[in-house]
Design an enzyme around this catalytic site. Structure first.
Site, PDB file in Angstrom:
ATOM      1  N   GLU A  87       7.350  34.311 -10.447  1.00 36.84           N
ATOM      2  CA  GLU A  87       8.651  34.822  -9.993  1.00 36.84           C
ATOM      3  C   GLU A  87       8.361  36.127  -9.122  1.00 36.84           C
ATOM      4  O   GLU A  87       9.443  36.978  -9.324  1.00 36.84           O
ATOM      5  CB  GLU A  87       9.707  34.795 -11.241  1.00 36.84           C
ATOM      6  CG  GLU A  87      10.022  33.586 -11.624  1.00 36.84           C
ATOM      7  CD  GLU A  87      11.293  33.605 -12.322  1.00 36.84           C
ATOM      8  OE1 GLU A  87      12.085  34.337 -12.300  1.00 36.84           O
ATOM      9  OE2 GLU A  87      11.474  32.324 -12.764  1.00 36.84           O
ATOM     10  N   HIS A 144      14.282  34.182 -10.220  1.00 34.39           N
ATOM     11  CA  HIS A 144      14.007  35.329  -9.281  1.00 34.39           C
ATOM     12  C   HIS A 144      13.374  34.181  -8.009  1.00 34.39           C
ATOM     13  O   HIS A 144      12.610  33.370  -8.335  1.00 34.39           O
ATOM     14  CB  HIS A 144      12.786  36.360  -9.465  1.00 34.39           C
ATOM     15  CG  HIS A 144      13.478  37.363 -10.414  1.00 34.39           C
ATOM     16  ND1 HIS A 144      13.448  36.999 -11.834  1.00 34.39           N
ATOM     17  CD2 HIS A 144      14.051  38.411 -10.289  1.00 34.39           C
ATOM     18  CE1 HIS A 144      13.853  37.986 -12.669  1.00 34.39           C
ATOM     19  NE2 HIS A 144      14.137  38.820 -11.565  1.00 34.39           N
ATOM     20  N   LYS A 171      20.872  36.443 -15.330  1.00 30.98           N
ATOM     21  CA  LYS A 171      20.520  37.239 -14.200  1.00 30.98           C
ATOM     22  C   LYS A 171      19.860  36.468 -13.250  1.00 30.98           C
ATOM     23  O   LYS A 171      19.161  35.654 -13.417  1.00 30.98           O
ATOM     24  CB  LYS A 171      19.347  38.297 -14.554  1.00 30.98           C
ATOM     25  CG  LYS A 171      19.091  39.312 -13.525  1.00 30.98           C
ATOM     26  CD  LYS A 171      17.711  40.213 -13.948  1.00 30.98           C
ATOM     27  CE  LYS A 171      17.149  40.841 -12.817  1.00 30.98           C
ATOM     28  NZ  LYS A 171      15.990  41.223 -12.979  1.00 30.98           N
TER      29      LYS A 171
END
Length: 252
Positions: A87, A144, A171
């Protein structure tokens, strides 16, 4: 009602977005020096990007650095993050090692939050989140993508899945290829902030995405990342500028 939680620097998920300053040093000396500088800033949260540290897999070294950071940042909250190469990070380790290092940090007593890559091994994530929480820390489940921005439905699906996994915070950080991508991320953030029970943290990276880092007060993102020295991701702006922008947007 949003499931907020208390940190030493305030309630996470309530009021203005918390400002997080990352530490990305390769050596203990560089890490401790950065912690001393950040301690003098208005950062609410200090993130130690442990994947940058050359000796993070050494148990004694890991605990020594965590203790050293804790002593230097005083009342600020400490977030431990191992960003793997999968990521966009620096660490290439087996899955079991990744989870073991996170658990060591959580049990150390020096850490307030731990970041876990939600989809590294999705079926195992819920179990790992519970282990970390039982050690007394709050868990940020993260995703991510340094190549592109998924569509709005996919972004919301991933944030929702993080809540289902039991995370305290969901997130997402993505790379925009156009202004439309930035708006997609911000729209998804607003929708998730309204629909989820846990705080969300999102950012669109790079030059195009700077607005998303500034607009948490408007979109509902509970935390933003700002640089003190070397940035940990593309598009971070210096913390002094970030604090001013946040205050302007909150009309303070």
């Amino acid at each position: 009602m949003k499931r907020t939680f208390k940190l030493s620097t305030g309630v996470f998920g309530e009021g203005d977005p918390k400002i997080c300053a990352p530490i990305v040093g390769r050596t203990k000396e560089d890490i401790f020096k950065a912690a001393e500088v950040i301690a003098k800033t208005e950062a609410d949260v200090v993130e130690w990007r442990g994947d940058w540290f050359d000796r993070v897999e050494d148990r004694d070294e890991l605990l020594e650095v965590l203790q050293g950071i804790r002593g230097r940042i005083r009342e600020k909250a400490l977030l431990f993050t191992l960003r793997t190469v999968y990521e966009g990070g620096q660490l290439a380790v087996m899955k079991d090692t990744y989870y073991e290092l996170n658990e060591r940090a959580a049990r150390s007593g020096y850490v307030d939050l731990v970041d876990v890559e939600a989809f590294r091994e999705e079926e195992r994530t819920s179990e790992e989140i519970r282990k970390l929480q039982s050690a007394g820390v709050h868990v940020i489940a993260s995703f991510h993508n340094f190549d592109r921005t998924p569509d709005r439905e996919e972004l919301i699906r991933r944030l929702t899945r993080m809540q289902e996994m039991g995370a305290d915070v969901a997130k997402i950080a993505v790379m925009p290829q156009s202004r439309e991508d930035v708006m997609t991320l911000m729209e998804a953030t607003m929708e998730a902030d309204h629909s989820l029970d846990i705080p969300v943290v999102t950012m669109s990276m790079g030059r195009l995405g700077v607005l998303s880092r500034l607009a948490g007060t408007l979109t509902g993102s509970a935390m933003t990342f700002a640089s003190v020295g070397e940035a940990s991701a593309p598009g971070q702006i210096p913390i002094e500028q970030m604090r001013v922008f946040c205050q302007l947007l909150s009309m303070k």
